[in-house]
Design an enzyme around this catalytic site. Structure first.
Site, short mmCIF file in Angstrom:
data_model
loop_
_atom_site.label_atom_id
_atom_site.label_comp_id
_atom_site.label_asym_id
_atom_site.label_seq_id
_atom_site.Cartn_x
_atom_site.Cartn_y
_atom_site.Cartn_z
N LYS A 168 69.73 31.23 41.64
CA LYS A 168 69.77 32.66 41.99
C LYS A 168 71.18 33.23 42.05
O LYS A 168 71.41 34.38 41.68
CB LYS A 168 69.06 32.90 43.32
CG LYS A 168 67.57 32.61 43.26
CD LYS A 168 66.89 32.92 44.57
CE LYS A 168 65.41 32.54 44.46
NZ LYS A 168 64.64 32.99 45.60
N ASP B 118 63.26 39.45 46.17
CA ASP B 118 62.92 38.53 47.26
C ASP B 118 62.90 39.23 48.61
O ASP B 118 61.99 39.05 49.41
CB ASP B 118 63.99 37.42 47.36
CG ASP B 118 63.67 36.25 46.44
OD1 ASP B 118 62.49 36.12 46.04
OD2 ASP B 118 64.58 35.47 46.13
#
Length: 508
Positions: A292, A330
């Site tokens: 990420k 997220d």
């Protein structure tokens, strides 16, 4: 692209049972692996198999020197393949090493409807594009009707060279890359013009490393709907094959008739992956552990929220100019799931004040997901504490967002107040290590709500012990579904089928 089911069994009777299973499972043809038979009488057994087969047959009698199980006389092996052809086999697979000799021996006697596949297997690596091109030319020169090359992926970028070869081939070609990193070669065959792909009848019983089941090929990846124009999406991670994302997105794509396929992508080096698959056909990716933060550096443009979090979990390749745009979905997914948990419902998220305001919010982990949770909680007015195995990383993140830091061990006795919120962003407790937990049970009594980003298994040890300690719990599944809504909309430009998402995840 045909779906071929490899039939590996110790007896002819078992083979017949499995051929019928392959037919029920919707295979187009069966590959009979003669080298798996414990005892084999060519003239009787070949007749029996061909007569009993409900599907077209491909006969392979793979010797040990090419990765198979046969360790006997070469002449007998080739005689058996010639006999299979005489008895009406639809395809015969012969290794490149003996192909010239074999094709010379049947010259002028080859049945009209029988095709010879000449194959080359490389269990070490995937050669350069130039070497692959030369290999295909050598196979063609033997008089092959169909070319088959199987190589091994050392990294996922290797697969691109096989796609390049298959898409430009003038003859029918089977191009497979073995191993987990080569998995997408098996799914994307129809996009790049592969003649066939292999799907096993049952999981675990494979004739080469990395084979999916027929059921997954046809019903999870919707292979029959894939064509040259299909857009490719996927989840970039390491590990990645535990992910439920392919089930979710492929089902959703099918439900709205969107021409896309979503696959697991085991990636070691994300920059190299994105550079290698740079065409607009590779249209969007979800990013998971451990990529990420690296993903952010690979994007041409990054959404301001993702930039402040310092992590990207969704990359879109803009169709107009091919530029990569990074987002973070997220934190929306996680924070709204936690807020819903505090309010006690899915749907009352419209009230102006967040139930997180003023609460003490403890985040375990300082990676991409931890940053997203910390940023999101701070934005909602919570006081944030970061706990991490290495204190320095916790301190660094705490300084960035304006919070406090602890080492993970400090959490055992951390109890400044009651009614705190705990959010685990690490992979502690994820399959297969399901008996691990980041914090001992006695320490959970101070928390009113505990959230775990891990969603395989759905009920982690952390959540089980939190519930037993009297806390409300929010599973990683809630976060997963929440962040998936936004990704789906970015991938397709269509509204997410929310009910379907919940239904799919409830059943899986």
């Amino acid at each position: 692209t045909l779906v071929c089911a490899p039939i590996m069994a110790e007896s002819v009777d078992k083979m017949v049972i499995n051929m019928n299973k392959a037919k029920q499972g919707d295979a187009d043809l069966v590959e009979i692996r003669l080298d798996s038979l414990k005892s084999f009488n060519p003239s009787n057994d070949l007749k029996t198999i061909i007569k009993a087969s409900p599907l077209p047959t491909l006969f392979t009698y793979r010797p040990k020197w090419e990765g198979g199980q046969y360790d006997g006389d070469e002449k007998k092996r080739l005689d058996a393949l010639r006999l299979a052809m005489e008895f009406g086999a639809d395809y015969i697979d012969v290794e490149l090493q003996v192909a010239c000799e074999f094709n010379d021996s049947i010259y002028g006697r080859k049945p009209e409807n029988s095709k010879v596949i000449v194959s080359s297997h490389n269990y070490q690596d995937t050669p350069s594009a130039e070497d692959l091109g030369n290999l295909v030319a050598r196979i063609q020169a033997t008089g092959a009707d169909i070319v088959k090359i199987a190589t091994t992926a050392l990294e996922i970028a290797d697969v691109a060279r096989i796609f390049q070869i298959t898409v430009h081939s003038q003859v029918p070609i089977i191009g497979i890359v073995m191993g987990e990193r080569g998995f997408m070669s098996r799914i994307l065959c129809p996009k790049f013009g592969g003649f066939l792909t292999f799907g096993t009848i049952e999981s675990g019983i494979v004739s080469a490393p990395g084979q999916p089941t027929m059921k997954d090929l046809l019903h999870l990846y919707n292979l029959r709907r894939i064509g040259p124009d299909t857009k490719v999406f996927g989840i970039i991670g390491k590990p990645v094959h535990h992910s439920k994302s392919p089930i979710l997105y492929n089902e959703a794509f099918k439900s709205v008739c969107f021409n896309g396929v979503y696959i697991p992508l085991l990636v070691d080096d994300i920059a190299n992956f994105l550079q290698t698959y740079s065409s607009t056909d590779f249209a969007g990716f979800s990013c998971t552990i451990p990529h990420k933060e690296a993903a952010l550096k690979c994007c041409d443009e990054v959404d301001p929220v993702a930039k402040s979090i310092g992590a990207v979990n969704c990359i879109i390749r803009r169709p107009t100019d091919g530029k990569l745009v990074g987002y973070n979905t997220d934190y929306v997914g996680a924070i709204s799931a936690i807020e819903d948990g505090l309010r006690g419902s899915h749907n009352s998220s419209n009230t102006a004040d967040s139930p997180l305001a003023g609460k003490l919010f403890v985040v375990i982990g300082a990676g991409g997901a931890g940053k997203a949770l910390a940023y999101g909680a701070k934005e909602k007015g919570a006081r944030v504490v970061i706990a991490n195995r290495t204190y320095d990383r916790a301190r660094e993140l705490a300084d960035t967002i304006g919070g406090d830091a602890l080492s993970l061990a400090d959490l055992d006795n951390f109890h400044p107040e009651d009614g705190m919120i705990l959010a685990n962003s690490t992979s502690i407790g994820m399959q297969p290590k399901v008996d691990e937990t980041p914090i001992p049970k006695h320490a959970l009594r101070s928390y009113s709500l505990v959230f775990d980003a891990v969603y395989t298994p759905k009920m982690t040890r952390l959540l089980r012990e939190a519930e037993e300690s009297g806390a409300k719990i929010v599973t990683g599944l809630e976060m997963f579904i929440g962040q998936a809504y936004e990704q789906f909309e970015r991938f397709t430009g269509l509204p997410a089928p929310k009910e379907l998402f919940r239904k799919v995840m409830a059943n899986n």
